[in-house]
Design a protein around this motif. Structure first.
Motif, PDB file in Angstrom:
ATOM      1  N   THR A 270     -10.008  -0.265   3.579  1.00 28.18           N
ATOM      2  CA  THR A 270     -10.371   1.090   4.495  1.00 28.18           C
ATOM      3  C   THR A 270      -9.188   2.224   3.823  1.00 28.18           C
ATOM      4  OG1 THR A 270      -9.045   0.011   6.048  1.00 28.18           O
ATOM      5  CG2 THR A 270     -11.396  -0.031   6.523  1.00 28.18           C
ATOM      6  N   LYS A 271      -8.804   2.056   2.882  1.00 27.21           N
ATOM      7  CA  LYS A 271      -7.887   3.016   2.440  1.00 27.21           C
ATOM      8  C   LYS A 271      -8.604   3.835   1.035  1.00 27.21           C
ATOM      9  CE  LYS A 271      -5.407   0.054  -1.211  1.00 27.21           C
ATOM     10  NZ  LYS A 271      -4.254  -0.349  -1.654  1.00 27.21           N
ATOM     11  N   HIS A 272      -7.987   4.730   0.511  1.00 23.23           N
ATOM     12  CA  HIS A 272      -8.355   5.471  -0.633  1.00 23.23           C
ATOM     13  C   HIS A 272      -7.709   5.165  -1.828  1.00 23.23           C
ATOM     14  CE1 HIS A 272     -10.532   8.450  -2.811  1.00 23.23           C
ATOM     15  NE2 HIS A 272      -9.531   9.048  -3.075  1.00 23.23           N
ATOM     16  N   PRO A 273      -8.051   4.908  -2.879  1.00 27.49           N
ATOM     17  CA  PRO A 273      -9.535   4.143  -3.067  1.00 27.49           C
ATOM     18  C   PRO A 273      -9.631   2.924  -2.282  1.00 27.49           C
ATOM     19  CG  PRO A 273      -8.288   3.893  -5.152  1.00 27.49           C
ATOM     20  CD  PRO A 273      -7.357   4.683  -4.112  1.00 27.49           C
ATOM     21  N   ALA A 274     -10.952   2.690  -1.938  1.00 27.56           N
ATOM     22  CA  ALA A 274     -11.166   1.621  -1.203  1.00 27.56           C
ATOM     23  C   ALA A 274     -11.379   0.315  -2.112  1.00 27.56           C
ATOM     24  CB  ALA A 274     -12.184   1.420  -0.290  1.00 27.56           C
ATOM     25  N   ILE A 275     -10.816  -1.038  -1.760  1.00 28.77           N
ATOM     26  CA  ILE A 275     -11.052  -2.080  -2.813  1.00 28.77           C
ATOM     27  C   ILE A 275     -11.571  -3.246  -1.869  1.00 28.77           C
ATOM     28  CG2 ILE A 275     -10.024  -3.764  -4.309  1.00 28.77           C
ATOM     29  CD1 ILE A 275      -7.957  -1.477  -4.900  1.00 28.77           C
ATOM     30  N   GLY A 276     -12.465  -4.082  -2.176  1.00 31.01           N
ATOM     31  CA  GLY A 276     -13.138  -5.160  -1.265  1.00 31.01           C
ATOM     32  C   GLY A 276     -12.134  -6.427  -1.858  1.00 31.01           C
ATOM     33  N   GLY A 277     -12.147  -7.546  -1.096  1.00 30.61           N
ATOM     34  CA  GLY A 277     -11.664  -8.862  -1.399  1.00 30.61           C
ATOM     35  C   GLY A 277     -12.291  -9.909  -0.526  1.00 30.61           C
ATOM     36  N   GLY A 278     -11.269 -10.886  -0.830  1.00 31.88           N
ATOM     37  CA  GLY A 278     -11.795 -12.350   0.073  1.00 31.88           C
ATOM     38  C   GLY A 278     -10.393 -13.114   0.341  1.00 31.88           C
ATOM     39  N   MET A 279     -10.912 -14.110   1.232  1.00 30.41           N
ATOM     40  CA  MET A 279      -9.826 -15.185   1.563  1.00 30.41           C
ATOM     41  C   MET A 279     -10.490 -16.305   2.162  1.00 30.41           C
ATOM     42  SD  MET A 279      -8.140 -13.658   5.151  1.00 30.41           S
ATOM     43  CE  MET A 279      -7.694 -15.195   5.769  1.00 30.41           C
ATOM     44  N   CYS A 280      -9.805 -17.444   1.908  1.00 30.24           N
ATOM     45  CA  CYS A 280     -10.247 -18.776   2.240  1.00 30.24           C
ATOM     46  C   CYS A 280     -10.073 -18.662   3.901  1.00 30.24           C
ATOM     47  CB  CYS A 280      -9.407 -19.924   1.708  1.00 30.24           C
ATOM     48  SG  CYS A 280      -9.948 -20.070  -0.178  1.00 30.24           S
ATOM     49  N   LEU A 281     -10.957 -19.478   4.463  1.00 28.62           N
ATOM     50  CA  LEU A 281     -11.105 -19.761   6.009  1.00 28.62           C
ATOM     51  C   LEU A 281     -10.698 -21.176   6.128  1.00 28.62           C
ATOM     52  CD1 LEU A 281     -11.109 -18.176   8.687  1.00 28.62           C
ATOM     53  CD2 LEU A 281     -13.444 -18.688   8.505  1.00 28.62           C
TER      54      LEU A 281
ATOM     55  N   ALA B  21      -2.358 -16.350   8.083  1.00 29.03           N
ATOM     56  CA  ALA B  21      -3.921 -16.031   7.811  1.00 29.03           C
ATOM     57  C   ALA B  21      -4.028 -14.556   8.317  1.00 29.03           C
ATOM     58  CB  ALA B  21      -4.721 -17.154   8.324  1.00 29.03           C
ATOM     59  N   ALA B  22      -3.422 -14.342   9.611  1.00 31.58           N
ATOM     60  CA  ALA B  22      -3.677 -13.100  10.013  1.00 31.58           C
ATOM     61  C   ALA B  22      -3.085 -12.246   9.494  1.00 31.58           C
ATOM     62  CB  ALA B  22      -3.076 -13.083  11.586  1.00 31.58           C
ATOM     63  N   ASP B  23      -2.046 -11.880   8.880  1.00 29.78           N
ATOM     64  CA  ASP B  23      -1.488 -11.097   7.977  1.00 29.78           C
ATOM     65  C   ASP B  23      -2.427 -10.817   6.521  1.00 29.78           C
ATOM     66  OD1 ASP B  23       0.713 -10.852   9.513  1.00 29.78           O
ATOM     67  OD2 ASP B  23       1.951 -12.270   8.251  1.00 29.78           O
ATOM     68  N   GLU B  24      -2.932 -12.091   5.989  1.00 27.09           N
ATOM     69  CA  GLU B  24      -3.905 -11.899   5.021  1.00 27.09           C
ATOM     70  C   GLU B  24      -5.033 -11.005   5.150  1.00 27.09           C
ATOM     71  OE1 GLU B  24      -5.637 -14.567   1.495  1.00 27.09           O
ATOM     72  OE2 GLU B  24      -4.730 -15.640   3.269  1.00 27.09           O
ATOM     73  N   LEU B  25      -5.635 -11.328   6.395  1.00 23.24           N
ATOM     74  CA  LEU B  25      -6.958 -10.698   6.880  1.00 23.24           C
ATOM     75  C   LEU B  25      -6.762  -9.222   7.197  1.00 23.24           C
ATOM     76  CD1 LEU B  25      -9.730 -10.726   7.615  1.00 23.24           C
ATOM     77  CD2 LEU B  25      -9.127 -11.363   9.925  1.00 23.24           C
ATOM     78  N   ALA B  26      -5.388  -8.900   7.803  1.00 24.46           N
ATOM     79  CA  ALA B  26      -5.137  -7.515   8.146  1.00 24.46           C
ATOM     80  C   ALA B  26      -4.798  -6.667   6.802  1.00 24.46           C
ATOM     81  CB  ALA B  26      -3.916  -7.386   8.966  1.00 24.46           C
ATOM     82  N   ALA B  27      -4.503  -7.319   5.829  1.00 26.57           N
ATOM     83  CA  ALA B  27      -4.060  -6.550   4.553  1.00 26.57           C
ATOM     84  C   ALA B  27      -5.356  -6.441   3.800  1.00 26.57           C
ATOM     85  CB  ALA B  27      -3.239  -7.555   3.661  1.00 26.57           C
ATOM     86  N   LEU B  28      -6.378  -7.406   4.055  1.00 23.59           N
ATOM     87  CA  LEU B  28      -7.606  -7.125   3.131  1.00 23.59           C
ATOM     88  C   LEU B  28      -8.383  -5.822   4.037  1.00 23.59           C
ATOM     89  CD1 LEU B  28      -9.039 -10.748   2.828  1.00 23.59           C
ATOM     90  CD2 LEU B  28      -8.552  -9.188   1.034  1.00 23.59           C
ATOM     91  N   VAL B  29      -8.246  -5.825   5.248  1.00 23.80           N
ATOM     92  CA  VAL B  29      -8.880  -4.844   6.078  1.00 23.80           C
ATOM     93  C   VAL B  29      -8.208  -3.399   5.615  1.00 23.80           C
ATOM     94  CG1 VAL B  29      -9.515  -3.683   8.232  1.00 23.80           C
ATOM     95  CG2 VAL B  29      -9.790  -6.236   7.858  1.00 23.80           C
ATOM     96  N   ARG B  30      -7.039  -3.503   5.651  1.00 24.79           N
ATOM     97  CA  ARG B  30      -6.367  -2.188   5.250  1.00 24.79           C
ATOM     98  C   ARG B  30      -6.689  -1.771   3.707  1.00 24.79           C
ATOM     99  NH1 ARG B  30      -1.846  -4.602   7.715  1.00 24.79           N
ATOM    100  NH2 ARG B  30      -1.080  -5.132   5.691  1.00 24.79           N
ATOM    101  N   GLN B  31      -6.829  -2.767   2.583  1.00 27.29           N
ATOM    102  CA  GLN B  31      -7.294  -2.540   1.484  1.00 27.29           C
ATOM    103  C   GLN B  31      -8.435  -1.896   1.287  1.00 27.29           C
ATOM    104  OE1 GLN B  31      -6.264  -5.509  -1.753  1.00 27.29           O
ATOM    105  NE2 GLN B  31      -8.281  -5.866  -1.564  1.00 27.29           N
TER     106      GLN B  31
END
Length: 390
Positions: free
Chosen positions: A249-260, A237-247
């Protein structure tokens, strides 16, 4: 005339005042020294009403209350303002009072004799720093009756200073406007019932609302916060959240989600903030918005997701100690928290050492640890981070 090194130092002080308005008195005092005056009074005047919108003053001999008394009782009848001295004046033009108001006038004028001269103002050099459709920015420098009038040398120094002061004050006004918008945004974030955080590309927390602080402080929901870094306890889950944040905040930026998974039915939604738009500059730091919500309710627009904290004691976040909250988020020790408290109270490291009866080296060591945990590079950055955290 003052040399270039003095002017360079003065310019630095002006831009320091842009970010810290409490520094304007010191900056104006230095401006006064630069042009050979005892003090300076900066006014932002509304052109339609003639009233003062904002003012700053600095220098020797003259008390701030004297300026307040002048603004409240004499502004509209001051002959320096109503004579040719300050009427129809151009931007960056500087004029002397003795050119328009001779000794005979001064000897008969009640304002000079009963107010200005007694408080230490006899000779004035005034200039128009900037002007817009709605307002004008004027600055007056003062000397006493015992001193000589201002002359060409002082006028030349004021003309060198004026463009820098104009740019600094424009930036000050723009910064104040942005800060007001930021405060409104922070209030809106705080009003949201869902836990909400703002993080950078490395998932370091820049801001969070009270609900998010509750969640992280309670170590609930599988989320963790170590040294101000948002993550999850479970490695995948930590890896998935880190990937979402990087995604996000990069260019182009893309939003996303994950289950908690630790909160059945809940999701973490990560969205880019405007800094991560196509217009991003190299020096900007992209940020992401992290929202914890129940997906079905988020999509349907029903009532906010209510986290169940079980037996965890309820918190009145309005009464929560902001230093304690900051210390929990960045996992500060008791001594580091005391040093932080001292800095936010305006104490220097030396004063903190004297207060706590410890050596200055001890305080320096604790301060170094504080900087490392908060990713700050100076005491000013640390204090600024604390107040933005609040």
């Amino acid at each position: 005339m003052a040399d270039d090194e003095q002017l360079s130092h003065l310019i630095g002080m002006l831009y320091e005042a842009v970010m810290a308005p409490e520094c304007w008195p010191d900056a104006l005092e230095y401006c006064s020294n630069y042009v050979g005056a005892n003090g300076g009074h900066l006014l932002v005047i509304d052109k339609s009403s003639g009233r003062i919108q904002k003012e700053f003053y600095g220098g020797r001999y003259i008390e701030s209350q004297d300026f307040t008394d002048w603004a409240n009782g004499y502004l509209l009848e001051d002959p320096r303002m109503t004579s040719g001295m300050m009427t129809n004046i151009g931007v960056h033009e500087w004029r002397f009072c003795h050119t328009f108001l001779d000794e005979g006038f001064v000897a008969r004028n009640p304002l000079y004799q009963e107010f200005l001269i007694p408080i230490g103002v006899r000779f004035t050099m005034g200039g128009l720093v900037d002007e817009s459709n709605d307002s004008k920015i004027m600055l007056g420098f003062f000397r006493t009756q015992e001193q000589s009038p201002f002359g060409i040398q002082e006028q030349t120094a004021a003309k060198r200073l004026s463009p820098h002061l104009q740019r600094a004050f424009r930036l000050h006004s723009h910064t104040q406007h942005l800060q007001a918008k930021a405060e409104l945004g922070a209030q809106a974030i705080e009003a949201i019932a869902w836990p909400l955080l703002i993080v950078d590309g490395d998932a370091h927390i820049q801001h969070l609302n009270a609900r998010a602080e509750q969640l992280l402080t309670a170590h609930f929901g599988g989320l963790s916060c170590r040294f101000g870094h948002l993550s999850c306890f479970e490695p995948s889950a930590a890896d998935e959240l880190a990937a979402l944040v990087r995604q996000a905040t990069k260019h182009p930026a893309i939003g996303g989600g994950m289950c908690l998974h630790a909160l059945p039915g809940a999701r973490i939604l990560v969205a880019p903030l405007p800094a991560a738009s196509q217009w991003i500059k190299d020096w900007q730091r992209p940020l992401a918005l992290v929202l914890i919500a129940e997906n079905s309710e988020m999509l349907s627009g029903s009532k906010p997701f209510d986290l169940d904290f079980g037996d965890w004691p309820s918190m009145d976040m309005a009464k929560c100690d902001p230093v304690a909250g900051f210390a929990k988020t960045y996992q500060l020790t008791g001594r580091e928290t005391e040093v932080l408290q001292g800095l936010t109270d305006g104490l220097s490291p030396k004063q903190i050492a004297e207060r706590d009866d410890v050596s200055r080296n001890t305080v320096r060591t604790q301060l170094t640890s504080l900087m490392q945990k908060t990713d700050c590079h100076s005491q000013k950055d640390l204090v600024r981070l604390f107040f933005s955290f609040r």
